[in-house]
Each structure stands twice: as structure tokens, then as C-alpha cells.
Design an enzyme around this catalytic site. Structure first.
Site, mmCIF file in Angstrom:
data_model
loop_
_atom_site.group_PDB
_atom_site.id
_atom_site.type_symbol
_atom_site.label_atom_id
_atom_site.label_comp_id
_atom_site.label_asym_id
_atom_site.label_seq_id
_atom_site.Cartn_x
_atom_site.Cartn_y
_atom_site.Cartn_z
ATOM 1 C CG MET A 1 -73.252 -84.593 58.600
ATOM 2 S SD MET A 1 -74.121 -85.531 59.827
ATOM 3 C CE MET A 1 -75.107 -86.514 58.744
ATOM 4 C CG LEU B 1 -80.176 -85.524 58.423
ATOM 5 C CD1 LEU B 1 -79.085 -86.294 57.696
ATOM 6 C CD2 LEU B 1 -80.657 -86.343 59.627
ATOM 7 C CG HIS B 2 -77.411 -79.077 58.198
ATOM 8 N ND1 HIS B 2 -77.344 -79.900 57.099
ATOM 9 C CD2 HIS B 2 -76.154 -78.581 58.343
ATOM 10 C CE1 HIS B 2 -76.135 -79.882 56.606
ATOM 11 N NE2 HIS B 2 -75.373 -79.095 57.343
ATOM 12 C CD GLU B 3 -83.414 -76.194 62.973
ATOM 13 O OE1 GLU B 3 -83.106 -75.537 61.972
ATOM 14 O OE2 GLU B 3 -83.315 -75.748 64.134
#
Lengths: 498, 498
Positions: free
Chosen positions: A4, B419-421
Site C-alpha cells: 500500500m 501509514l507505511h511505518e
């Protein structure tokens, strides 16, 4: 893992946004009652969170129902990058495993090898001059025969008689040429096989002898036909216009022969297309290319190919098939790179430099063989000097004698296989027959891939090209290299020693 | 080694031969006296050995002075073959080293992980329905306000007054949405970080929570703007034509929300483009693709990536830089293959299958990101659902507020990095910040490659594409994977144990 992610880079976005407004007029199926909501002019909305991201039906570009297939050019770039990275990794791995294997002082060759090589290098061309003397005698006799014929004022039909009587003389000349040419090749082969241990010096000597041998053959055959054409001037046969600048007996001079000796061709012509000047900068660039590629090849062989070949010895000795396969695949990359570098160094750099110095006009030493749609097309395009020789002095005369083109082609490959075996087997002191078989196996391969070459559309050509590459760089080169290397070490003790 | 070879395959040769006769009329420079030799009609010579192989000046096709550059299509085929062979060799090597590592029974996960994952999967969507109830209340109030306004017959300028008074109500609604949405994400993150050990179950739970969180945000923002548009019908702003099928308060239904819940998009629209029927064969094919690719990914990870990652642990622990580099390069190929398979499985197969079942018309889940001429173009094209969300709900509103497009883009990447973390750090129980930094580093990369994208000609685009691929599949993915894998094993003992 990171399935994502997000989004956008620049002000370009705004134009995409504006486009969405325009396309939102496309009507779509819906299921609610419709009440107009205020004015619907295509101006920018104050309400940014309502823009229609999904405004019309669209397909995924990889779907079969997509209107046009997307370009895959990016994947080509990716392939190049992955190839570079994979090989860079192998370079790092190789370095961690072996350290630096390059060692200039470690090269040991016997002094005897160098001396014998130098002697051979000086002696072999002498046979060319013996061939010149034979041709000089033949030309003298031909001129005498024509003089007699003119004095006696014979009729045209009698000239056939003259030619016939001359044929017996040709037999003598042919024998002289055959003995001279074969002697040059035989002496070199015997000396290399028996007395030169170093395989590189041996290979260079053998290549040189074969080139000179082919030149002598071409010189003899061409001059015979020129002589016959002179003796039968009434025949329907014609000589190329090019040759009119130097008609038959005039071409039998030391200068003409010396030009042929150094010209980058194996096919004798009294006259060649020539350039008007020598561009020395061009020569310097080509020589520099050739030298740097040679260093590269030496480096690649010593650092990467050598440990690989040494590792394989015991795998072959114990007939461990998966390991042999693995070694073969690893070897194929390095042998391919070496071969490509060698091809460029010889056929582009060295031959172009030589041609420039000799003001030789025809530089088509190869055409785009890498695109070959069949195995046959490869053999017709990658080595034009040898191809010209085979076509003019073997294939074409055999076809003229009534052989089928297939039989003539097959014989060309058998002959070429013999030369390859001489070239590889003699310097490695192992006449295994692998090089010979490698060439002869080309015959069925050519017939298998011939229909692909003639197939309509691109897929047949791509398939043919892939068959060519696989047979060439996967099976052919590395397998042969492995086998001769193994035979060498079996004979000279590396395998038995350990 | 074999620097010499030969020639020709078929009857095609004869036509080449005939061509040579024709071109031999081209005149060339020469140095002898010219005497005609018999007739020179273009008939076939009886004397085959005299044909002019070199009849005119020609250049080598790889030379710079060649008239047109040759095609290199054959080398593309060679690249594909070499890539296949090199990887096949690694497969053989891997098998010889490790044997079969695939083991279905060996997978151990705690029962607690599965139960917690299932509970989270069931509970998270409930927040969507809480959002629905909030919106239902808001719509009720808006309808009341409009009714009151109509009964009192207020003038248009007073409607602004109505909207202003409504803004204070929006604050309450916004707080309700924020608490609801954040709660769904926060509870999931805490449970995954604290109680779910298995990283795959954790990742799936976290992805699900983030998707629902984004959907709630989009639902709230979109309905707020729709409500405002209803309250100020005289404004110059317009809504997309598409929405006229279901104007504002009518879209606040359970059915409409449920469709958004399952629709393959993160962006709420009252109306979406729809297809007219479900092609079940299409669905079956996509599901089959998705399943086989999942098996492939599992196989590739277990057999190839896992031993590689395990081998790297001690190299990282001892900070052996060349070894880390070597591992990284070896890992890049397998991570690239896995990523490409995962991309296809999710964005082509799974999302298309879901869209078909939901009769969702807009299937543009990605465009040809592999051709991206810059890093920015990649982020705009590879993940359209997230891209649409970021553009509509973050980038566009910020630009409308007066932010520069660069600042808005940068903020998008910072948000995406968070968000990735969350996505990587929480399931691996290591908030390292590497995923966050990986996203933030995209900002300078995008600005560096932006000029390449806009450059005239092909070379800038190829360079930009190569920079994208290298940053993406060499540095980005495998490095992040390696670091989180190392952190995982440092925490759970594999490294310290050994």
C-alpha cells in the site's frame, strides 16, 4: 510486503483534476432518482472532497479486454539493470571467494614455445610466395600458348583444343599448389601438436597457418579460372567488371600478392574496392578498442572463467550431472561475454583497423547476426571472410557440378568442422572430435530452424532467434570449452594429481 | 576460442550470388591498365572461383560511419534467455545447497493469533456503520435546517448565515468521526503490536484496519462537502454530473454504504460507474490467477528468500559491508520477482475479481507504471486507489487552502510514510522508522527525476526509468526487508541464540 502506498508529484496533478471534470459528463448506469443539484458549469468546485475519481468505466491495462496493450519498454530497462546487478553480485562473490587472481608474473611459458611460434609465424607466409612462383610459371606457359595460337591463327573451335591441352598442365600446377599449401598446414600442425605446450601460442600459430592455407587455395583456384577465361575468350562466361582494371596475367605480380597477403579477406581478387586515403585517427581508435578488449578478455578469463573451469574438473570426473549442468550454466554467461568481446575485438576493431591501413574498401566483415532468425542465417552473417571463401571455393563449384544445395551446404560444414578440430584439437593436444561434431550438428539445426526463418509474422523469427542463442551460447561454446579444458587437465595431470 | 567458422544454409545462397553479379558494375579505384576480357554480359560464369565477393565499398554495420544503425532486437531475446538461465542456475544451486525447504506442517502460529485476527476482522468494519449513524444524524439536521429555511423563506444571502451556523455543528460531527475512525485504527494497532506474534496475521489485520480507516475518512469528508453544497445551492461550485442520480441526503443509506464497504476503492462517491452484469468466468479466472500467484510467492519466499535472509543475519550483525552488499544484490532479484507477482495478484487479479462481483465499472487500479520516466510518475500510477484518496482528500484540499503543490505533495508522502511505518513496523513489533524514511526519501528523488520526465527525446526518459527501477528494486525493497527481518530476529532471538 508494502502493498500500500501513495501518490503524486507535481503541479501536473491539477490538469488531471481538470480532466476529470470534463470526462464526468460521460453518462453511467445508476439506480437512484435524479434531482438536479444547483448549477453544473464546468468550473472548479469549492468542495474538493466530492470530485469524481471514478467517473467512467475503464479497464485495467493488463486485462485482455483492454483497448490497446501497454508498452513494456520499462521491463527492458529492468532486464538490463537486473543483468548488471546479478553479474555485479557474482563479481563481488568471486572476489570474496578467490581474491585477486590476476597475476602478470605468474604466466609461465617455455622459451621453446615462443621461439617455435616466431619461426612458424615467419615461415608460413613463405608458402604464399611459393604459390606465387607456381602461378608465375603457369602464367608464362599460358602466355606462350596464346602466343603460339595467335601466330598459327587457330580458329575459335581450336581454342577449346588449346584449353584441353592446358588442362593437363593444370594438373601439374594443382599438384604443386596442393603440396605447397598442405605442407604449410601440416608442418605447423605437427610442430604445434608435438612441440608447443602453451595452448595460446599454439592456437595463434594454428590460426595463422589456416588463414594462409585458405589464402593459397583461393589464390590458386582464382588464377586457374582467370587463366581458363583468358584461354577461352569466346565463352559465354563473363568476369566481374571490377577485374578489367587488372586482367589476368598482369595480376601475377609480387605487389598484387603482397596486398592479398595483408588484405582482410580470404578470397583472392585481382582487384578489390579501395578507399582513397587512410584515416589514422580511425586506425588508432580501432587499435585502442582491440587492446582494451583483449585486456578485458584476459581479465575475465583469469578471474572468472579459470576458477569456474577448475571447479568443474572434479564434477566432470565424478559425472555428477546436476553439478555439471550448474557449472555449464554459470560458465555460459562468462563464455558469452568473452565471446562477444572477442567478436567485437576481431571483426569490428582489428579487421577495420587492418582494412583502413590497407585501404580495403569492403568492410562488411559481418552483418547483424545477433538478429538471426535461424541457425543458418547466423552462419551466413557472423564471419563474412570465411563465408565468402566457403561460398566461392566450395559451395558454388559443387552446385555447378550438379550437387544439390543441401549436399553442398552439408559438405561445407563437414569441411569447416575439420578446420575447427584442427584449430582447437591441435593446440590443446587432444583431437577429441568435439569441435568437429559441434560443426556437423549445425546441419540438422539449420534444417530444423529453416522453416522458422521463412515463417510469416514475428513469432517464428523470435523463436528461431532464441533457438540460435540457446544452441550457440548455452550448449555450444561452454560445453566445448569445458570438454577440451577437462581433456587438457586429464592429460597434463591437474585432475590425477589432486 | 573458436574464432573461425563457416557458412551458408540453403538455396537462398544462389540469389545472393546473382546479386553480386549485378552490383559488380559499380566502378572502383584501381591501379592496373585496363584491357577488356571477353564479353561481360550478366550471365552466370562457368568459372565459379572468380566471382567478386568484394565488389563495392561497404562499412561494418556497427561502425559510426554506417548508414543506418542495425536492430538490436536479438540482444533483447538474448537478455531474456540469459536471465532465465542465470536464475535457473541459482535454482539448481539453491536445491543442491538446501534441498527442499517447503514444509506445510512446519508452519507454527499460535492459536491466539488466529482468534485475535478473526475478532479484529469482524470488529473493524463496525466502525464504518458507526460512521453511517453519525452521517445519518448530520443529514437529519441538515434536512431540518433546510426545511426551516424554506418555511421562513430566507433570502439567498441569509443561506450563508445558515451554512455558518451549520459549521459549528460540523465540528461536533467531525469530532465524532475522528474518534470513531482513530479508535478502529488504534485498537487494531495496539492488539497487533502487543498480542499477535505471527507477522503475516498481523500484517493482514493492519492492512484491513488502514483500508477501513481510509474509507471512513473519505465517507466523512465527502458527505460534509455534499451537505455544504446542498446548503449553499446558489454557489458557483458544481457537483459531478454522475452524482445527480443520487443527490445528497438520499445517499445516506445502509445499502449505499455497504456498496462502498466492498467496492474496490478508497474514495467515497454516492454513485460509481457500474457494469451491467457479472461475468462469472472472468471472476473464476482472476481468482485462479490470484491463488496460483499466492502459492508461487509462498514457494519463492520459503525456498529462496528465507535462506538468503537467514544467511544475511550474521553479516549484518558483524557489519561486513561487502557481504551485506552481496546479500542485498542477491535478495533484490527474489524480492523483485515476489513484488511483481504480488502486484499482479492484488492489483490485477484480486481487485478485478472484486470489481467484477461488485459490478464496479472503473478498473483502472494502475496504469503502466513500469514505463515511469520518473519516480513521481511511478507513485502516481502504480496504486490508483491510494493515489485517488491522497489526491482528493489531502493534496487537492491543501492546494485549495493555498499550499504550494510541492508542499502538498511532500505532506502526502509524510502522511503515507506514517501509514507505511504503521503497516510494517506494527506487525513486526519494531517501529524502526525505516519504512517512514523510505517514503520521505521519495520526495527528493521525485524532484531529482522530475526534469528527466519532461526532457525532450528518449534518453532522459530511459535514464529516469532506470533511476526509478534502481531506487525501487535495488535499494528500496530488499534493504527495508533485510532491516526489518534483522530487527525481528534481533528481538526474538535467532541472532543472539546462535
Amino acid at each position: 510486503m508494502a502493498t500500500m502506498s501513495s501518490t503524486m508529484g507535481s503541479s501536473e496533478l491539477l490538469s488531471i483534476h481538470a480532466n476529470d471534470k470534463v470526462v464526468s459528463d460521460v453518462s453511467t448506469t445508476s439506480n437512484g432518482s435524479a434531482t438536479p443539484l444547483g448549477s453544473r458549469k464546468p468550473t472548479r468546485s469549492r468542495y474538493r472532497h466530492v470530485a469524481a475519481a471514478h467517473s467512467r468505466p475503464r479497464t485495467s491495462c493488463l486485462s485482455h479486454d483492454s483497448e490497446h496493450a501497454p508498452s513494456f519498454l520499462g521491463f527492458r530497462n529492468l532486464m538490463v539493470i537486473v543483468l548488471v546487478v546479478m553479474n555485479l553480485r557474482l563479481v563481488v562473490e568471486n572476489f570474496m571467494k578467490y581474491g585477486v587472481l590476476i597475476c602478470i608474473r605468474c604466466h609461465d611459458y617455455r622459451k621453446q614455445d615462443l621461439i617455435l611460434g616466431a619461426v612458424l609465424y615467419a615461415l608460413v607466409p613463405c608458402h604464399l610466395f611459393v604459390a606465387y612462383i607456381i602461378e608465375l610459371a603457369a602464367a608464362h606457359q599460358a602466355k606462350g600458348a596464346i602466343g603460339r595460337a595467335k601466330r598459327n591463327d587457330v580458329k575459335p573451335q581450336d581454342s577449346a583444343q588449346v584449353a584441353k591441352s592446358f588442362k593437363s598442365t593444370w594438373r601439374t600446377i594443382a599438384w604443386a599448389h596442393a603440396i605447397n599449401a598442405t605442407l604449410s598446414l601440416a608442418v605447423t600442425s605437427v610442430v604445434v601438436y608435438g612441440f608447443i605446450h602453451h595452448p595460446l601460442i599454439g592456437t595463434v600459430s594454428e590460426v595463422h597457418a589456416i588463414i594462409v592455407w585458405l589464402k593459397i587455395c583461393s589464390y590458386a583456384f582464382t588464377n586457374r579460372d582467370l587463366r581458363h577465361a583468358l584461354l577461352k575468350p569466346d565463352s559465354a562466361s563473363s568476369l566481374p567488371d571490377l577485374y578489367s582494371a587488372c586482367p589476368y596475367p598482369h595480376n601475377i605480380t609480387l605487389g598484387n600478392l603482397s596486398y592479398f597477403w595483408w588484405a582482410p579477406t580470404l578470397v583472392y581478387q585481382p582487384v578489390y574496392p579501395r578507399t582513397s586515403s587512410i584515416r589514422w585517427l580511425f586506425v588508432a581508435k580501432r587499435v585502442a578498442e582491440c587492446l582494451s578488449l583483449s585486456v578485458f578478455i584476459w581479465f575475465a578469463s583469469a578471474q572468472y572463467a579459470a576458477p569456474l573451469l577448475h571447479n568443474s574438473l572434479f564434477k566432470i570426473a565424478s559425472l555428477d550431472l546436476p553439478s555439471i549442468l550448474e557449472r555449464l550454466m554459470k560458465l555460459s554467461t562468462i563464455s558469452l561475454i568473452t565471446w562477444l568481446a572477442g567478436f567485437f575485438a576481431i571483426f569490428q576493431s582489428a579487421l577495420n583497423a587492418l582494412a583502413e591501413i590497407m585501404m580495403f574498401g569492403d568492410r562488411e566483415f559481418y552483418t547483424d547476426w545477433w538478429n538471426s532468425p535461424s541457425v543458418g542465417a547466423y552462419w551466413r552473417t557472423w564471419n563474412k571472410p570465411v563465408y565468402h571463401f566457403m561460398r566461392r571455393h566450395i559451395y558454388s563449384p559443387l552446385v555447378a557440378k550438379g550437387w544439390s544445395s543441401h549436399a553442398a551446404s552439408a559438405w561445407v560444414f563437414v569441411f569447416s568442422g575439420l578446420l575447427h578440430e584442427l584449430l582447437v584439437g591441435v593446440p590443446t593436444h587432444n583431437i577429441l572430435g568435439v569441435a568437429f561434431i559441434g560443426m556437423v550438428v549445425q546441419i540438422p539445426l539449420i534444417f530444423v530452424t529453416l522453416p522458422l526463418e521463412k515463417m510469416e509474422g514475428i513469432s517464428g523469427k523470435v523463436l528461431g532467434n532464441c533457438i540460435f542463442w540457446v544452441s550457440f551460447c548455452l550448449v555450444g561454446q561452454p560445453l566445448a570449452a569445458l570438454l577440451y579444458f577437462f581433456a587438457w587437465h586429464a592429460k597434463y595431470g591437474s585432475v590425477s594429481k589432486n
